[in-house]
Enzyme design. Sequence first.
Site, mmCIF file in Angstrom:
data_model
loop_
_atom_site.group_PDB
_atom_site.id
_atom_site.type_symbol
_atom_site.label_atom_id
_atom_site.label_comp_id
_atom_site.label_asym_id
_atom_site.label_seq_id
_atom_site.Cartn_x
_atom_site.Cartn_y
_atom_site.Cartn_z
ATOM 1 N N ASP A 100 19.761 1.547 5.722
ATOM 2 C CA ASP A 100 18.629 1.065 6.509
ATOM 3 C C ASP A 100 18.013 2.267 7.211
ATOM 4 O OD1 ASP A 100 16.808 -0.080 8.227
ATOM 5 O OD2 ASP A 100 18.166 -1.637 8.965
ATOM 6 N N THR B 78 4.141 -1.953 2.284
ATOM 7 C CA THR B 78 2.924 -1.762 1.487
ATOM 8 C C THR B 78 2.008 -2.982 1.392
ATOM 9 O OG1 THR B 78 4.146 -2.304 -0.534
ATOM 10 C CG2 THR B 78 4.010 0.029 0.075
ATOM 11 N N THR C 148 -0.560 7.733 1.321
ATOM 12 C CA THR C 148 -1.543 6.871 0.662
ATOM 13 C C THR C 148 -2.985 7.279 0.932
ATOM 14 O OG1 THR C 148 -2.371 4.574 0.620
ATOM 15 C CG2 THR C 148 -1.418 5.338 2.671
ATOM 16 N N TYR D 125 -1.999 -0.862 7.902
ATOM 17 C CA TYR D 125 -1.230 -0.166 6.873
ATOM 18 C C TYR D 125 -1.563 1.326 6.858
ATOM 19 C CZ TYR D 125 0.016 1.608 2.248
ATOM 20 O OH TYR D 125 0.491 2.389 1.218
#
Length: 290
Positions: A36, A62, A101, A126
């Site tokens: 984790d 995502t 991203t 995001y």
Amino acid sequence: MNILVTGANGQLGNCMRNAAAHSADNYIFTDVAELDITVASAVAKMVNDNNINVIINCAAYTNVDKAESDKDFAELLNATAVENLAKAIKANNGTLIHISTDYVFGGDPYNTPCREDQTGTPTGVYGLTKLHGEQAIAESGCKALIFRTAWLYSEYGKNFVKTMLNLTSTKPQLNVVFDQVGTPTYAQDLADAIFDIVANRKFESNEGIYHYSNEGVCSWFDFTKMIAEIAGNTTCDIQPCHSDEFPSPVVRPSYSVLDKTKFKNTFGLSVPYWTDSLKVCINNLKTNEA
């Protein structure tokens, strides 16, 4: 060399498994069941116990739409967990390879490919949390390479290609937005590039932010048309539409083409054209169905 891959059950993580299948290095693949990454002590223990030299972080929150109502968890996974990885690998004098991203862009209008030094102006949670992850890496002072990518798809999990393969084979008519432009990226191409960079130690002395997507430019409409054409799904009438016909809690970047000049010049790797890679993926999916 000992390499830790996080988020190994996701699209890119599974592709990293393929790329590293016969590696001379020792790859350790983990997902949340094994590690984790939101728990700093667990990350530190994993890195120390296994003498990790490189972390490849494929883990991320995502779900772009859901992130708007799940901000705390998105921040935890996309920023806090990244900080945990950065601090742990710095303590071991290793290198973090992190995936970011195109969604760190989008707030400012532009119509030329985004460069690495362009200011991030994300339009939603995001993109903002992914930008926070990048900032956490910089603040940690660890050795790191950040690869921003876009429109990722593969044979694994849920993604646009698999969804459209299903819809164009079952629906008589489909409307797809044409006013959002970018470049599809086959996750296996990105994984292969990262593997080459690690295997050949190209990451050493090349810290920084890089852009990687396949070559070329298209809209989601163009992408869908090509998916249907390659798959032979000829009965579906695919029509272009505006993005405001599909209400969303977040405004997506209208133009998120990434400039890959720095990546190609630094690492000496060629980047496949998007339709060529799409054919490979669809053929693999069809072969697996047979």
